[in-house]
Design a protein around this motif. Structure first.
Motif, PDB file in Angstrom:
ATOM      1  N   ASP A  66      31.571  83.576 -16.024  1.00  0.00           N
ATOM      2  CA  ASP A  66      31.620  84.336 -17.514  1.00  0.00           C
ATOM      3  C   ASP A  66      32.368  83.597 -18.266  1.00  0.00           C
ATOM      4  OD1 ASP A  66      31.830  86.265 -19.367  1.00  0.00           O
ATOM      5  OD2 ASP A  66      32.903  87.675 -18.615  1.00  0.00           O
ATOM      6  N   THR A  67      31.978  82.594 -19.197  1.00  0.00           N
ATOM      7  CA  THR A  67      32.536  81.585 -19.934  1.00  0.00           C
ATOM      8  C   THR A  67      32.738  82.265 -21.302  1.00  0.00           C
ATOM      9  OG1 THR A  67      30.191  80.871 -20.893  1.00  0.00           O
ATOM     10  CG2 THR A  67      31.335  79.911 -18.711  1.00  0.00           C
ATOM     11  N   GLY A  68      32.155  83.309 -21.623  1.00  0.00           N
ATOM     12  CA  GLY A  68      32.040  83.984 -23.069  1.00  0.00           C
ATOM     13  C   GLY A  68      30.780  83.734 -23.790  1.00  0.00           C
ATOM     14  N   SER A  69      29.822  82.902 -23.562  1.00  0.00           N
ATOM     15  CA  SER A  69      28.685  82.677 -24.110  1.00  0.00           C
ATOM     16  C   SER A  69      27.580  82.471 -22.920  1.00  0.00           C
ATOM     17  CB  SER A  69      28.793  81.650 -25.062  1.00  0.00           C
ATOM     18  OG  SER A  69      28.688  80.440 -24.155  1.00  0.00           O
ATOM     19  N   LEU A  70      26.266  82.994 -23.369  1.00  0.00           N
ATOM     20  CA  LEU A  70      25.032  82.917 -22.551  1.00  0.00           C
ATOM     21  C   LEU A  70      24.876  81.275 -22.270  1.00  0.00           C
ATOM     22  CD1 LEU A  70      23.024  84.166 -20.960  1.00  0.00           C
ATOM     23  CD2 LEU A  70      21.475  84.250 -22.814  1.00  0.00           C
TER      24      LEU A  70
ATOM     25  N   ALA B  62      19.133  90.823  -9.928  1.00  0.00           N
ATOM     26  CA  ALA B  62      20.095  91.933 -10.424  1.00  0.00           C
ATOM     27  C   ALA B  62      21.590  91.227 -10.889  1.00  0.00           C
ATOM     28  CB  ALA B  62      20.932  92.660  -9.211  1.00  0.00           C
ATOM     29  N   GLU B  63      22.038  89.994 -10.252  1.00  0.00           N
ATOM     30  CA  GLU B  63      23.052  89.220 -10.635  1.00  0.00           C
ATOM     31  C   GLU B  63      22.772  88.698 -11.880  1.00  0.00           C
ATOM     32  OE1 GLU B  63      26.364  88.556  -9.230  1.00  0.00           O
ATOM     33  OE2 GLU B  63      25.706  90.331  -8.313  1.00  0.00           O
ATOM     34  N   PHE B  64      21.568  88.097 -12.201  1.00  0.00           N
ATOM     35  CA  PHE B  64      21.194  87.361 -13.311  1.00  0.00           C
ATOM     36  C   PHE B  64      21.090  88.541 -14.520  1.00  0.00           C
ATOM     37  CE2 PHE B  64      19.312  83.960 -15.650  1.00  0.00           C
ATOM     38  CZ  PHE B  64      19.474  82.829 -14.875  1.00  0.00           C
ATOM     39  N   HIS B  65      20.707  89.568 -14.401  1.00  0.00           N
ATOM     40  CA  HIS B  65      20.536  90.826 -15.159  1.00  0.00           C
ATOM     41  C   HIS B  65      21.946  90.878 -15.816  1.00  0.00           C
ATOM     42  CE1 HIS B  65      19.232  94.039 -17.347  1.00  0.00           C
ATOM     43  NE2 HIS B  65      20.161  94.743 -16.940  1.00  0.00           N
ATOM     44  N   LYS B  66      22.885  90.803 -15.028  1.00  0.00           N
ATOM     45  CA  LYS B  66      24.282  91.192 -15.514  1.00  0.00           C
ATOM     46  C   LYS B  66      24.772  90.211 -16.593  1.00  0.00           C
ATOM     47  CE  LYS B  66      25.797  93.384 -11.328  1.00  0.00           C
ATOM     48  NZ  LYS B  66      26.790  93.275 -10.019  1.00  0.00           N
ATOM     49  N   VAL B  67      24.495  88.937 -16.277  1.00  0.00           N
ATOM     50  CA  VAL B  67      24.583  87.549 -16.971  1.00  0.00           C
ATOM     51  C   VAL B  67      24.036  88.339 -18.305  1.00  0.00           C
ATOM     52  CG1 VAL B  67      24.843  85.283 -17.352  1.00  0.00           C
ATOM     53  CG2 VAL B  67      25.056  86.052 -15.107  1.00  0.00           C
ATOM     54  N   VAL B  68      22.879  88.323 -18.390  1.00  0.00           N
ATOM     55  CA  VAL B  68      22.061  88.379 -19.747  1.00  0.00           C
ATOM     56  C   VAL B  68      22.431  89.755 -20.273  1.00  0.00           C
ATOM     57  CG1 VAL B  68      19.962  88.750 -20.705  1.00  0.00           C
ATOM     58  CG2 VAL B  68      19.922  87.309 -18.750  1.00  0.00           C
TER      59      VAL B  68
ATOM     60  N   LEU C 202      17.151  79.480 -24.323  1.00  0.00           N
ATOM     61  CA  LEU C 202      18.029  80.035 -25.497  1.00  0.00           C
ATOM     62  C   LEU C 202      17.097  80.186 -26.481  1.00  0.00           C
ATOM     63  CD1 LEU C 202      21.231  77.978 -24.763  1.00  0.00           C
ATOM     64  CD2 LEU C 202      20.594  80.445 -23.975  1.00  0.00           C
ATOM     65  N   PRO C 203      16.361  79.404 -27.050  1.00  0.00           N
ATOM     66  CA  PRO C 203      15.653  79.893 -28.324  1.00  0.00           C
ATOM     67  C   PRO C 203      14.786  80.802 -28.000  1.00  0.00           C
ATOM     68  CG  PRO C 203      15.463  77.295 -27.993  1.00  0.00           C
ATOM     69  CD  PRO C 203      16.353  77.777 -26.805  1.00  0.00           C
ATOM     70  N   ALA C 204      13.967  80.937 -26.667  1.00  0.00           N
ATOM     71  CA  ALA C 204      13.030  82.212 -26.655  1.00  0.00           C
ATOM     72  C   ALA C 204      14.036  83.509 -26.756  1.00  0.00           C
ATOM     73  CB  ALA C 204      12.702  82.080 -25.348  1.00  0.00           C
ATOM     74  N   LEU C 205      15.411  83.357 -26.264  1.00  0.00           N
ATOM     75  CA  LEU C 205      16.214  84.523 -26.440  1.00  0.00           C
ATOM     76  C   LEU C 205      17.041  84.888 -27.991  1.00  0.00           C
ATOM     77  CD1 LEU C 205      17.898  84.162 -23.134  1.00  0.00           C
ATOM     78  CD2 LEU C 205      16.165  85.961 -23.580  1.00  0.00           C
ATOM     79  N   GLY C 206      16.554  83.606 -28.724  1.00  0.00           N
ATOM     80  CA  GLY C 206      17.314  83.936 -30.147  1.00  0.00           C
ATOM     81  C   GLY C 206      18.445  83.313 -30.194  1.00  0.00           C
ATOM     82  N   VAL C 207      19.104  82.747 -29.230  1.00  0.00           N
ATOM     83  CA  VAL C 207      20.388  82.173 -29.047  1.00  0.00           C
ATOM     84  C   VAL C 207      20.571  80.771 -29.849  1.00  0.00           C
ATOM     85  CG1 VAL C 207      22.332  81.707 -27.442  1.00  0.00           C
ATOM     86  CG2 VAL C 207      20.814  83.362 -26.910  1.00  0.00           C
ATOM     87  N   ARG C 208      21.333  80.541 -30.500  1.00  0.00           N
ATOM     88  CA  ARG C 208      21.660  79.156 -31.129  1.00  0.00           C
ATOM     89  C   ARG C 208      22.247  78.281 -30.230  1.00  0.00           C
ATOM     90  NH1 ARG C 208      21.448  79.084 -36.934  1.00  0.00           N
ATOM     91  NH2 ARG C 208      22.702  77.377 -36.870  1.00  0.00           N
TER      92      ARG C 208
END
Length: 199
Positions: free
Chosen positions: A79-83, A133-139, A191-197
């Motif tokens: 958990d770094t604070g950003s995806l 399940a773990e990955f879902h928590k991160v997203v 990240l672009p697919a998720l709309g993340v800069r």
């Protein structure tokens, strides 16, 4: 079942369990899943075959648990604070050498899964479903932070995209996956697919 497993596991120390799992992975790399036998594991680890069956039930469960044990910690603990930070930190858990070895091991096991329903079931129960399940928590944390829209359709395919990077790197580029390649793939594709800069 859990109670029985706990009683059985108390007979093997964590150090001994780690030694057994390491031997199983070594044998997998040497001979592959189909040629791996409980006799070979027993011989390599100086164990009785009866003990192995009593502890793990069979080859499929033993292999799946060895693979799970080999995982460097829980994904959702990152958990770094950003995806972007989380995904990059996930890549950094293994160096290039370990990544290459594990990618080769997984390719062989994925092929074995098609002809072994018991291995497929063990993989789903012990590796695939828990990892999803773990990955879902991160997203989900990224959604909660407002980084990713909750209705973004790419959310359902993040793991597929990431696994695709590992699988196709060797197939198309004839090179093993590396930290640099996976990081650039995350920034250019996921990240672009998720709309993340990314900058």
């Amino acid at each position: 079942m859990t109670e029985t497993t706990t009683v059985r596991r108390s007979r093997i120390t964590p150090e001994r369990e780690a030694e057994l799992y390491a031997a199983v992975l070594d044998l997998l790399r040497e001979v592959g899943y189909d040629a791996l036998t409980m006799d070979a594991v027993a011989s390599r680890t100086r164990s009785s075959k009866a003990t192995l069956y009593r502890q793990w039930g069979g080859k499929a469960e033993l292999v799946a648990k060895a693979m799970r044990f080999n995982k460097p910690g829980s994904i959702s603990d990152i958990d770094t604070g950003s995806l972007r930070g989380d995904l990059h930190a996930l890549v950094h858990r293994e160096d290039d050498c370990a990544m290459e070895q594990n990618a080769a091991l997984m390719r062989g096991l994925f092929m074995a899964v098609h002809g072994n329903p018991d291995l497929l079931q063990a993989f789903r129960e012990l590796l695939v479903d828990p990892e999803l399940a773990e990955f879902h928590k991160v997203v989900q944390r990224a959604v909660d932070r407002g980084e990713v829209r909750a209705d973004n359709p790419a959310i359902e395919y993040v793991v597929h995209m990431l696994l695709g990077a590992f699988a196709t790197r060797t197939l198309l580029d004839e090179q093993p996956p590396t930290q640099e390649f996976i990081r650039s793939y995350i920034d250019a594709v996921i990240l672009p697919a998720l709309g993340v800069r990314t900058h």
